[in-house]
Design an enzyme around this catalytic site. Structure first.
Site, PDB file in Angstrom:
ATOM      1  N   ARG A  28      20.922  -1.427 -40.075  1.00  0.00           N
ATOM      2  CA  ARG A  28      19.634  -1.946 -39.640  1.00  0.00           C
ATOM      3  C   ARG A  28      18.486  -1.304 -40.420  1.00  0.00           C
ATOM      4  NH1 ARG A  28      20.916  -5.098 -35.517  1.00  0.00           N
ATOM      5  NH2 ARG A  28      22.722  -4.427 -34.313  1.00  0.00           N
ATOM      6  N   ASP A  29      17.479  -2.136 -40.722  1.00  0.00           N
ATOM      7  CA  ASP A  29      16.279  -1.606 -41.360  1.00  0.00           C
ATOM      8  C   ASP A  29      15.559  -0.681 -40.374  1.00  0.00           C
ATOM      9  OD1 ASP A  29      14.351  -2.727 -43.936  1.00  0.00           O
ATOM     10  OD2 ASP A  29      13.391  -1.523 -42.369  1.00  0.00           O
ATOM     11  N   ILE A  30      15.083   0.429 -40.884  1.00  0.00           N
ATOM     12  CA  ILE A  30      14.439   1.428 -40.037  1.00  0.00           C
ATOM     13  C   ILE A  30      13.080   0.944 -39.521  1.00  0.00           C
ATOM     14  CG2 ILE A  30      13.123   2.708 -41.793  1.00  0.00           C
ATOM     15  CD1 ILE A  30      14.330   5.277 -40.661  1.00  0.00           C
ATOM     16  N   ASN A  86      13.858  -8.074 -52.915  1.00  0.00           N
ATOM     17  CA  ASN A  86      12.636  -7.690 -53.612  1.00  0.00           C
ATOM     18  C   ASN A  86      13.034  -6.956 -54.887  1.00  0.00           C
ATOM     19  OD1 ASN A  86      11.046  -8.696 -51.492  1.00  0.00           O
ATOM     20  ND2 ASN A  86      11.162  -6.756 -50.389  1.00  0.00           N
ATOM     21  N   VAL A  95      12.392   0.748 -52.174  1.00  0.00           N
ATOM     22  CA  VAL A  95      13.558   1.627 -52.337  1.00  0.00           C
ATOM     23  C   VAL A  95      14.323   1.181 -53.592  1.00  0.00           C
ATOM     24  CG1 VAL A  95      15.725   2.423 -51.320  1.00  0.00           C
ATOM     25  CG2 VAL A  95      13.733   2.043 -49.855  1.00  0.00           C
ATOM     26  N   HIS A  99      19.117  -4.048 -52.771  1.00  0.00           N
ATOM     27  CA  HIS A  99      19.426  -4.369 -51.374  1.00  0.00           C
ATOM     28  C   HIS A  99      18.968  -5.777 -51.048  1.00  0.00           C
ATOM     29  CE1 HIS A  99      15.484  -2.359 -51.536  1.00  0.00           C
ATOM     30  NE2 HIS A  99      15.118  -3.183 -50.558  1.00  0.00           N
ATOM     31  N   MET A 100      19.630  -6.353 -50.072  1.00  0.00           N
ATOM     32  CA  MET A 100      19.289  -7.687 -49.585  1.00  0.00           C
ATOM     33  C   MET A 100      18.834  -7.519 -48.141  1.00  0.00           C
ATOM     34  SD  MET A 100      22.017 -10.834 -49.722  1.00  0.00           S
ATOM     35  CE  MET A 100      21.918 -11.229 -51.448  1.00  0.00           C
ATOM     36  N   HIS A 101      17.685  -8.092 -47.815  1.00  0.00           N
ATOM     37  CA  HIS A 101      17.211  -8.098 -46.430  1.00  0.00           C
ATOM     38  C   HIS A 101      17.780  -9.336 -45.741  1.00  0.00           C
ATOM     39  CE1 HIS A 101      13.713  -5.212 -46.949  1.00  0.00           C
ATOM     40  NE2 HIS A 101      13.896  -5.573 -48.215  1.00  0.00           N
TER      41      HIS A 101
END
Ligand code: AMP
Length: 113
Positions: A28-30, A86, A95, A99-101
């Site tokens: 999970r994203d913080i 991004n 970061v 990464h993929m959201h």
């Protein structure tokens, strides 16, 4: 190893891992932007999408497959969700580890930038 996502991948930062296989992990994203906001990252350090060689492009498909699987387990598959990568400063990447959201759980705005 001062990359935070490398540290998470190595198990050095306590994080609930929602999915993992030999190539990717998800957590999970913080700072979630929606009820469901996960990150899917490669275990290997790749600074950004721009650093992915043509021979490594299947990794993105692998990350998207993991995202689809997670969208189902998080219950957002039917209504819909967004996958975002991004890339670089102007792309909003903070970061420097690819990464993929996966964002969902509410109706998202049509805005992309
Ligand atoms: P980006 O702007 O695409 O680089 O997104 C980086 C994301 O990583 C942001 O949404 C942050 O909230 C998230 N993030 C940073 N550190 C952590 C962490 N330790 N655990 C989970 N998510 C994080």
């Amino acid at each position: 190893m001062d990359c935070i996502f490398c540290q998470i991948a190595a198990g050095r930062v306590p994080t609930e891992i929602l999915y993992q296989d030999e190539e990717v992990i998800a957590f999970r994203d913080i700072n979630p932007q929606a009820p469901v906001h996960l990150l899917i990252i490669p275990r290997r350090h790749i600074p950004s999408l721009a650093h992915l060689s043509e021979g490594e492009s299947s990794l993105i498909g692998h990350m998207a497959s993991a995202a689809n699987r997670l969208a189902k387990s998080e219950g957002v598959s039917e209504k819909g969700y967004r996958l975002t990568v991004n890339c670089g400063e102007w792309g909003g990447q903070l970061v420097p580890h690819l990464h993929m959201h996966l964002i969902g759980g509410r109706k998202l705005s049509g805005k992309l930038g």
